[in-house]
Write a protein that holds these residues in place. Sequence first.
Motif, PDB file in Angstrom:
ATOM      1  N   SER A  25      27.582  57.658  97.802  1.00 45.65           N
ATOM      2  CA  SER A  25      27.357  56.530  96.887  1.00 45.65           C
ATOM      3  C   SER A  25      26.361  56.892  95.799  1.00 45.65           C
ATOM      4  N   ALA A  26      25.310  57.641  96.148  1.00 46.98           N
ATOM      5  CA  ALA A  26      24.304  58.026  95.154  1.00 46.98           C
ATOM      6  C   ALA A  26      24.911  58.936  94.089  1.00 46.98           C
ATOM      7  N   ILE A  27      25.766  59.875  94.525  1.00 42.66           N
ATOM      8  CA  ILE A  27      26.413  60.782  93.566  1.00 42.66           C
ATOM      9  C   ILE A  27      27.336  59.994  92.648  1.00 42.66           C
ATOM     10  N   LEU A  28      28.181  59.146  93.236  1.00 45.87           N
ATOM     11  CA  LEU A  28      29.128  58.360  92.441  1.00 45.87           C
ATOM     12  C   LEU A  28      28.403  57.395  91.509  1.00 45.87           C
ATOM     13  N   LEU A  29      27.297  56.828  91.974  1.00 45.96           N
ATOM     14  CA  LEU A  29      26.548  55.881  91.156  1.00 45.96           C
ATOM     15  C   LEU A  29      26.063  56.531  89.870  1.00 45.96           C
ATOM     16  N   GLY A  30      25.483  57.723  89.984  1.00 50.08           N
ATOM     17  CA  GLY A  30      25.004  58.418  88.789  1.00 50.08           C
ATOM     18  C   GLY A  30      26.130  58.739  87.829  1.00 50.08           C
ATOM     19  N   ILE A  31      27.249  59.227  88.356  1.00 53.33           N
ATOM     20  CA  ILE A  31      28.381  59.581  87.489  1.00 53.33           C
ATOM     21  C   ILE A  31      28.953  58.341  86.808  1.00 53.33           C
ATOM     22  N   ILE A  32      29.121  57.269  87.582  1.00 57.97           N
ATOM     23  CA  ILE A  32      29.687  56.033  87.020  1.00 57.97           C
ATOM     24  C   ILE A  32      28.797  55.481  85.909  1.00 57.97           C
ATOM     25  N   LEU A  33      27.483  55.430  86.155  1.00 61.06           N
ATOM     26  CA  LEU A  33      26.567  54.900  85.146  1.00 61.06           C
ATOM     27  C   LEU A  33      26.572  55.772  83.892  1.00 61.06           C
ATOM     28  N   ALA A  34      26.600  57.101  84.098  1.00 59.48           N
ATOM     29  CA  ALA A  34      26.589  58.008  82.950  1.00 59.48           C
ATOM     30  C   ALA A  34      27.843  57.827  82.099  1.00 59.48           C
ATOM     31  N   VAL A  35      28.995  57.827  82.732  1.00 62.36           N
ATOM     32  CA  VAL A  35      30.263  57.728  81.997  1.00 62.36           C
ATOM     33  C   VAL A  35      30.420  56.337  81.386  1.00 62.36           C
ATOM     34  N   THR A  36      29.949  55.300  82.074  1.00 59.38           N
ATOM     35  CA  THR A  36      30.070  53.932  81.552  1.00 59.38           C
ATOM     36  C   THR A  36      29.385  53.794  80.201  1.00 59.38           C
ATOM     37  N   LEU A  37      28.141  54.232  80.109  1.00 60.78           N
ATOM     38  CA  LEU A  37      27.411  54.089  78.851  1.00 60.78           C
ATOM     39  C   LEU A  37      27.968  55.028  77.780  1.00 60.78           C
ATOM     40  N   LEU A  38      28.372  56.219  78.184  1.00 61.99           N
ATOM     41  CA  LEU A  38      28.944  57.159  77.216  1.00 61.99           C
ATOM     42  C   LEU A  38      30.232  56.608  76.616  1.00 61.99           C
ATOM     43  N   ILE A  39      31.157  56.153  77.448  1.00 64.31           N
ATOM     44  CA  ILE A  39      32.449  55.648  76.979  1.00 64.31           C
ATOM     45  C   ILE A  39      32.277  54.319  76.252  1.00 64.31           C
ATOM     46  N   GLY A  40      31.382  53.460  76.739  1.00 63.12           N
ATOM     47  CA  GLY A  40      31.177  52.167  76.096  1.00 63.12           C
ATOM     48  C   GLY A  40      30.749  52.303  74.655  1.00 63.12           C
ATOM     49  N   VAL A  41      29.785  53.160  74.394  1.00 65.82           N
ATOM     50  CA  VAL A  41      29.317  53.348  73.018  1.00 65.82           C
ATOM     51  C   VAL A  41      30.341  54.135  72.196  1.00 65.82           C
ATOM     52  N   LYS A  42      30.976  55.125  72.810  1.00 68.25           N
ATOM     53  CA  LYS A  42      31.974  55.918  72.087  1.00 68.25           C
ATOM     54  C   LYS A  42      33.145  55.035  71.636  1.00 68.25           C
ATOM     55  N   ALA A  43      33.628  54.167  72.529  1.00 66.01           N
ATOM     56  CA  ALA A  43      34.724  53.276  72.172  1.00 66.01           C
ATOM     57  C   ALA A  43      34.311  52.334  71.041  1.00 66.01           C
ATOM     58  N   THR A  44      33.084  51.826  71.113  1.00 70.14           N
ATOM     59  CA  THR A  44      32.600  50.929  70.063  1.00 70.14           C
ATOM     60  C   THR A  44      32.520  51.654  68.724  1.00 70.14           C
ATOM     61  N   ASN A  45      31.956  52.858  68.719  1.00 69.81           N
ATOM     62  CA  ASN A  45      31.842  53.623  67.487  1.00 69.81           C
ATOM     63  C   ASN A  45      33.204  54.010  66.925  1.00 69.81           C
TER      64      ASN A  45
END
Length: 874
Positions: A25-45
């Motif tokens: 869960s700790a490994i997945l949590l870090g990856i999910i949070l990292a990709v979420t913010l990266l994709i969220g801003v990238k999609a917006t831009n």
Amino acid sequence: MSFALIQRGLKIFWQHYRHAPIQASAILLGIILAVTLLIGVKATNENAKQSYGQTNELLSQRANFFITNKDQSPLNEAVYFALRRSGIKSLAVIEGLANDPQGRSWLVTGSDLVAALTLQTQDNNTHSARHNNQASTSSSSTLSSSTPDDSASNGPSFSLINGQASVMMSANLIDKVNKLTGQQLILNDINIDVIAIDDSFNLGTSLLADISFAQRLLNMPQQLSYIAVFAEDSPDTALTKSQQIDQQRSVIITALAKGGFDTSKLTIDMQDDGESLSALTASFHLNLDAMSMLAFVVGLFIAYNGVRYSLMKRQKLFVQLLQMGLGRQNMLVALIIEITCLVIIGSIAGFILGLQLSQWLQPMVAMTLEQIYGATLLPGIWQWQWFAQGLGLTLFASLAACLPLLIQLTRIPLAQGAQRQAHIAPFESIFKKQAFIACLLLTICGLLFNVTNQYKHSLILLGIVSISIPLLLPQTINLAIKWLQPLMPKGLWQYVVAESKEIIAPLSLAMMAILLALCANISMNTLVDSFEVTLKQWLDGRLHADLYVKPNPNTMPALIKLLNSNKQVDDVFEQWTIDAKLNTPNVPINLVSRDLPSIKETTIMKSTTVETAASTSDDFWQQFKQGHTVLISEPLAIKHQLSIGDSISIDKLPHPNDNPLTISAIYFDYGNPKGEVIISPTLWHQHNLPPNPISLAVRYQGETNELQQLLMSELGVSSAFMYSQQRIKDEAITMFTKTFSITVVLNSLTLLVAAIGLFSACLMLTQARLAPLARLYALGVSRNQLRLMVTSQMMLIVLITCLLALPMGALLGYLLINKVTLQAFGWTIAMLWDWSAYIRVVAIALISCLIAVALPLYWQTRKPLISSLQQEAL
């Protein structure tokens, strides 16, 4: 290498995660949070940038040319009729502001809806298979199916097309309007029916009306803002694109000349595919990209911390597998496959959440871009390439970070199976190496910052500094604990401090993430607070009148006469403005002129050609008054490397070689996203530029509300075109604060991500320390003392982290203000220290740490501690 053995190893690892889900869960949590913010801003831009090049005329197709008056006065609608009679596809558009009873301004766009429908139908018949016309096809079908009773349907009603008091509004805005004003909207004292349409029609926050009603609402009879022309491609395929454009422009000019219009007074601008908006907003999007990458790095820290902890906990298992003949190479491949699978699962979840985050962020970005830059954002879309980029970047970063640790694990001696400690490397040596690398990188960046002039280069250096700062943390904590240990009383407390050194290594990455998030938060708070104070000071000097009026140009002569005849009016200051271009470099600017006393009083100089203040130098102002020199804004000077003494030429001022214009001063400007050049009124009138001013500034002895009522009753000037000094200040602060609001939101999300990472790290660490805690419990230390001991250790480490974050955050803030923001936006901002904000951020971090430690510690210490000793003996 054996596939069967690799498969056997993967099954064993899967069974391990079934019994230790917290690690996965700790490994997945870090990856999910990292990709979420990266994709969220990238999609917006990406959606924003794509919108610049795909924006159509409202309810119509994409225009090729735009016709306006050179003097920026409204067009006579006869020009539009002449084009239509010549068979040229065109669309009349009128734009303006209207006020509601609450004092809010609304952007109203009027269009020839019948012509828009006809153009769109023709375009759909020709290009019906093209994806980017789907929304427009829907709009035309909606128009066609509307009925006189369709007063609240998805499209305009018959009353709208018939020119009655009706406007269309996007569905996401109609609810707000109904809540505030009821079923009807009152604009400029006219009751208007509001018709909701789907968001895919791209209205944004604009109101769309038929042109006949819009002219009446905006008090612009028989006038247009511009004409959109839809030129057809030439059948001659041998012509180049440039030749086709010239041919299309020639057809337009010929049609206007036949209609009896002087084309030399008109401007025919070609559609630039959004290039001007892209250039204008480049620094804004780069700012968002930088924050998303920062959040991505914080998330990767968390993921790597989980991977490292999981590998360290399985060291005994790895040795046993090697002793059973699994093979080092097979085990390495199995571990890489395991991490790859976790990255894929986390990236899929992060991609989905990132798209949802984009849906939340996009309205905020749309509001900023629309109000400041005049850009309308299309509805959001997504592309599978974004997922591939996020997955590839995450996988590469994860493997690059974990591979050295994986290789080191596969090289452990088989005889090490009986050892209880999971120390993989001498961490103190690693901490020293990290600190040395950090100091080296900071020194190099400090030298390079002195020679870089491009904000992109400065942003890269700022990123290196941001990565270097966390590398200092483990060694800093280690040294601080060594210095603190002799000062503690002997007994349990000295043991508490001494043992804190043991948890630096497993907590180092989580604390690095916290440090990075704290530094970013402190630096952004410094920037926003400093900017707000600087902007207020600039507005106090820039705004010298009580009321500012920007009416319909046709009413300007009567307005000046009325104001000059009013005994309560002390002064009337005039301002002329027109769009222009610098010839070298070829960039759009605002060419401005004001009466000389107004320029002297309101222009706050950054630097001039004379050492004394410009306001006291007669020679300086004499040269300017005669038209030999010009003043340029700071953003224009910084972005295009212009200095005092340079000569410039402007397309609206003929014969630049015979009369070169010399830059004599650079002035502060925080109110214009484009560059600005101020020339003297003498030079303005010499070149036959529009004689009537575009706006007035009025000093009035009484209440400004009285003067506004007078202008409304005598000349019909709308309140939407009159601004008091306080209203301008409030709107300016609100607007420019929104420029950084998205970054502040992302900054807060980054801090939240780091706090979640700290929680997961504390949960894993507490689970790993149950055996040592059980030994202390067996020696007579109570549960409450154990909880206090562990909490104190964690709070000590977090406090040291916060103390390091204060100077490092201030350093990032200094670089952000004096390098990146200055070079990207052209704004000089005086850096201010907000100690209350810093203390607040530190308090939030300490409270987050307390919660992150207390909950898992309470859960774990409630269990029978003797079982931990029994498990350790197995």
